[in-house]
Design a protein around this motif. Structure first.
Motif, PDB file in Angstrom:
ATOM      1  N   UNK A  63      -8.916  -5.616   2.222  1.00  0.00           N
ATOM      2  CA  UNK A  63      -8.279  -5.364   0.936  1.00  0.00           C
ATOM      3  C   UNK A  63      -6.784  -5.662   0.966  1.00  0.00           C
ATOM      4  N   UNK A  64      -6.248  -5.943   2.158  1.00  0.00           N
ATOM      5  CA  UNK A  64      -4.813  -6.173   2.302  1.00  0.00           C
ATOM      6  C   UNK A  64      -4.007  -5.015   1.732  1.00  0.00           C
ATOM      7  N   UNK A  65      -4.436  -3.802   2.082  1.00  0.00           N
ATOM      8  CA  UNK A  65      -3.773  -2.598   1.609  1.00  0.00           C
ATOM      9  C   UNK A  65      -3.946  -1.500   2.649  1.00  0.00           C
ATOM     10  N   UNK A  66      -2.924  -0.643   2.776  1.00  0.00           N
ATOM     11  CA  UNK A  66      -2.978   0.476   3.706  1.00  0.00           C
ATOM     12  C   UNK A  66      -2.775   1.761   2.914  1.00  0.00           C
ATOM     13  N   UNK A  67      -3.545   2.806   3.235  1.00  0.00           N
ATOM     14  CA  UNK A  67      -3.428   4.080   2.546  1.00  0.00           C
ATOM     15  C   UNK A  67      -2.568   5.052   3.335  1.00  0.00           C
ATOM     16  N   UNK A  68      -1.591   5.658   2.688  1.00  0.00           N
ATOM     17  CA  UNK A  68      -0.755   6.684   3.318  1.00  0.00           C
ATOM     18  C   UNK A  68      -1.139   8.028   2.712  1.00  0.00           C
ATOM     19  N   UNK A  69      -1.662   8.924   3.541  1.00  0.00           N
ATOM     20  CA  UNK A  69      -2.165  10.209   3.092  1.00  0.00           C
ATOM     21  C   UNK A  69      -1.092  11.269   3.304  1.00  0.00           C
ATOM     22  N   UNK A  70      -0.668  11.906   2.224  1.00  0.00           N
ATOM     23  CA  UNK A  70       0.371  12.943   2.263  1.00  0.00           C
ATOM     24  C   UNK A  70      -0.240  14.296   1.938  1.00  0.00           C
ATOM     25  N   UNK A  71       0.032  15.281   2.764  1.00  0.00           N
ATOM     26  CA  UNK A  71      -0.417  16.638   2.477  1.00  0.00           C
ATOM     27  C   UNK A  71       0.556  17.371   1.578  1.00  0.00           C
ATOM     28  N   UNK A 100      -0.211  -4.359   0.840  1.00  0.00           N
ATOM     29  CA  UNK A 100       0.178  -3.336  -0.123  1.00  0.00           C
ATOM     30  C   UNK A 100       0.117  -1.955   0.508  1.00  0.00           C
ATOM     31  N   UNK A 101       0.807  -1.008  -0.121  1.00  0.00           N
ATOM     32  CA  UNK A 101       0.833   0.376   0.350  1.00  0.00           C
ATOM     33  C   UNK A 101       0.359   1.269  -0.790  1.00  0.00           C
ATOM     34  N   UNK A 102      -0.632   2.108  -0.514  1.00  0.00           N
ATOM     35  CA  UNK A 102      -1.187   3.013  -1.518  1.00  0.00           C
ATOM     36  C   UNK A 102      -0.913   4.455  -1.099  1.00  0.00           C
ATOM     37  N   UNK A 103      -0.301   5.239  -1.987  1.00  0.00           N
ATOM     38  CA  UNK A 103       0.008   6.636  -1.715  1.00  0.00           C
ATOM     39  C   UNK A 103      -1.152   7.515  -2.163  1.00  0.00           C
ATOM     40  N   UNK A 104      -1.627   8.394  -1.251  1.00  0.00           N
ATOM     41  CA  UNK A 104      -2.805   9.210  -1.525  1.00  0.00           C
ATOM     42  C   UNK A 104      -2.496  10.671  -1.200  1.00  0.00           C
ATOM     43  N   UNK A 105      -2.364  11.545  -2.199  1.00  0.00           N
ATOM     44  CA  UNK A 105      -2.090  12.957  -1.917  1.00  0.00           C
ATOM     45  C   UNK A 105      -3.323  13.668  -1.385  1.00  0.00           C
ATOM     46  N   UNK A 109      -8.028  19.323  -2.508  1.00  0.00           N
ATOM     47  CA  UNK A 109      -8.897  19.427  -3.667  1.00  0.00           C
ATOM     48  C   UNK A 109     -10.039  18.435  -3.493  1.00  0.00           C
ATOM     49  N   UNK A 110     -11.204  18.754  -4.095  1.00  0.00           N
ATOM     50  CA  UNK A 110     -12.370  17.884  -3.930  1.00  0.00           C
ATOM     51  C   UNK A 110     -12.087  16.456  -4.393  1.00  0.00           C
ATOM     52  N   UNK A 111     -11.360  16.314  -5.494  1.00  0.00           N
ATOM     53  CA  UNK A 111     -11.101  14.966  -5.986  1.00  0.00           C
ATOM     54  C   UNK A 111     -10.135  14.216  -5.075  1.00  0.00           C
ATOM     55  N   UNK A 112      -9.271  14.937  -4.340  1.00  0.00           N
ATOM     56  CA  UNK A 112      -8.385  14.277  -3.379  1.00  0.00           C
ATOM     57  C   UNK A 112      -9.202  13.613  -2.274  1.00  0.00           C
ATOM     58  N   UNK A 113     -10.147  14.349  -1.727  1.00  0.00           N
ATOM     59  CA  UNK A 113     -10.959  13.811  -0.635  1.00  0.00           C
ATOM     60  C   UNK A 113     -11.759  12.606  -1.106  1.00  0.00           C
TER      61      UNK A 113
END
Length: 354
Positions: A63-71, A100-105, A109-113
């Motif tokens: 996908x040429x994208x990386x996910x950054x998971x923030x708590x 690309x960089x994708x920010x993921x909180x 919460x269930x929808x976060x996961x």
């Protein structure tokens, strides 16, 4: 009727092969400048926007994208100086890799996961989370490369961190030398974010690995210096903000015996110094204050602080996730000891203590 312009249409209009059009967009160094010019001119005339990246990602599995998971809430990434440094390191790697960089909180919460699991990314970098966070097993199950900054260690995932326990021992030893009544301003122990004060805090009860390791290091130093750990108060903060450090100092310094404040971040330490300045307490003669992260403002504040490069940690973690490196580089730390002349913004000297 399907009027969508295709790569073949552009090739016919430009008088080149379809492969030449593909190279123009995906590997431009493989075609001449003249060919690229004809392709771009034909594309502009026909209204061709470029290759269908969704179809290409389905074919390649990337996908040429990386996910950054923030708590944390997403605003934390822009408000916290250390988070910004870490994300800047990731962003530099993404820039180099045209990714690309994708920010993921991850606020548990269930929808976060579900959002994190289903994100169209090639891998994840996780800003430190709790031991036992169910998201960690979810990330393992995705089969995508994942690197966790600060821990926890988790089977199937990589991680990058400094030796927080050893660093805390070193900075506490430097700050507490010749003193006998320390107190600790700690990062939150878990996701409940309740502010509490505990004497003789038990690190094994703490689920945030960074807070746990630093508390263990502070305890190691106190025990070695002959300070009764059961008497040492630790105030656990609700967030890593300057105002929270100010509040913590005002609470702890109600005990006039306290002569050292060991603070788990520079941002909290700046708030501590605000409170100390308002109360007229002399630093460092009457009260020693230590921080963490060696931010640019730490030198001006005269802090004894732990130097670690969150920028380098972010860059190394992202490189490993994107397959640009076989290993995650070692995270290096040192204690930066700055000895103030007594004026809050006066001249300082700087000495590295490793």
């Amino acid at each position: 009727m399907n009027n969508r312009v295709t790569m073949a249409d552009v090739a016919a209009s430009a008088g080149v092969s379809t492969m030449s059009v593909s190279y123009t967009y995906n590997q431009p160094s493989r075609v001449s400048a003249a060919t690229r010019g004809r392709v771009h001119a034909a594309a502009a005339t026909l209204g061709y926007a470029g290759p269908n990246r969704t179809a290409r990602s389905l074919r390649s599995g990337r996908h040429n994208s990386i996910g950054v998971v923030l708590g944390e809430k997403l605003t934390y990434a822009f408000e916290d100086p250390q988070a910004r440094r870490f994300l800047s390191g990731i962003a530099e790697t993404c820039l180099d890799a045209d990714t690309a960089l994708m920010m993921l909180p991850n606020l548990h919460r269930d929808n976060d996961i579900a959002r994190i699991r289903d994100a169209q990314v090639d891998g994840y970098v996780v800003w430190t989370t709790e031991i036992g966070d169910p998201l960690l097993d979810v990330l393992v199950d995705t089969g995508r490369p994942t690197c966790v900054q600060g821990g926890p260690r988790h089977p199937g995932l990589n991680w990058i961190a400094i030796d927080d326990r050893a660093a805390a021992d070193a900075v506490a030893t430097a700050a507490s030398s010749g003193r006998s009544h320390p107190a600790i301003v700690a990062l939150r122990p878990d996701t409940r974010r309740e502010s509490t004060i505990v004497r003789g805090a038990d690190a094994s009860d703490i689920s945030m690995p960074v807070t746990r390791a630093r508390l263990e290091g502070y305890r190691d130093a106190c025990v070695r210096l002959g300070i009764d750990w059961s008497t040492v108060p630790t105030l656990f903060t609700t967030n890593n903000a300057r105002a929270e450090g100010n509040r913590a100092a005002r609470v702890l310094l109600q005990d006039n015996m306290i002569d050292t404040l060991l603070v788990m971040s520079d941002e909290l330490a700046f708030g501590v110094l605000d409170a100390v300045a308002a109360s007229g307490i002399d630093v460092p003669t009457r009260l020693a204050v230590s921080g963490w992260d060696d931010s640019p403002a730490a030198a001006a504040a005269g802090l004894t602080t732990v130097a670690q490069s969150l920028f380098d940690q972010g860059r190394s973690a992202a490189r490993w996730v994107l397959g640009l490196s076989d290993v995650v580089d070692d995270a290096i730390w040192s204690v930066e000891e700055r000895i103030s002349t007594g004026r809050a913004n006066g001249p300082q000297t700087s000495t590295d203590v490793i």
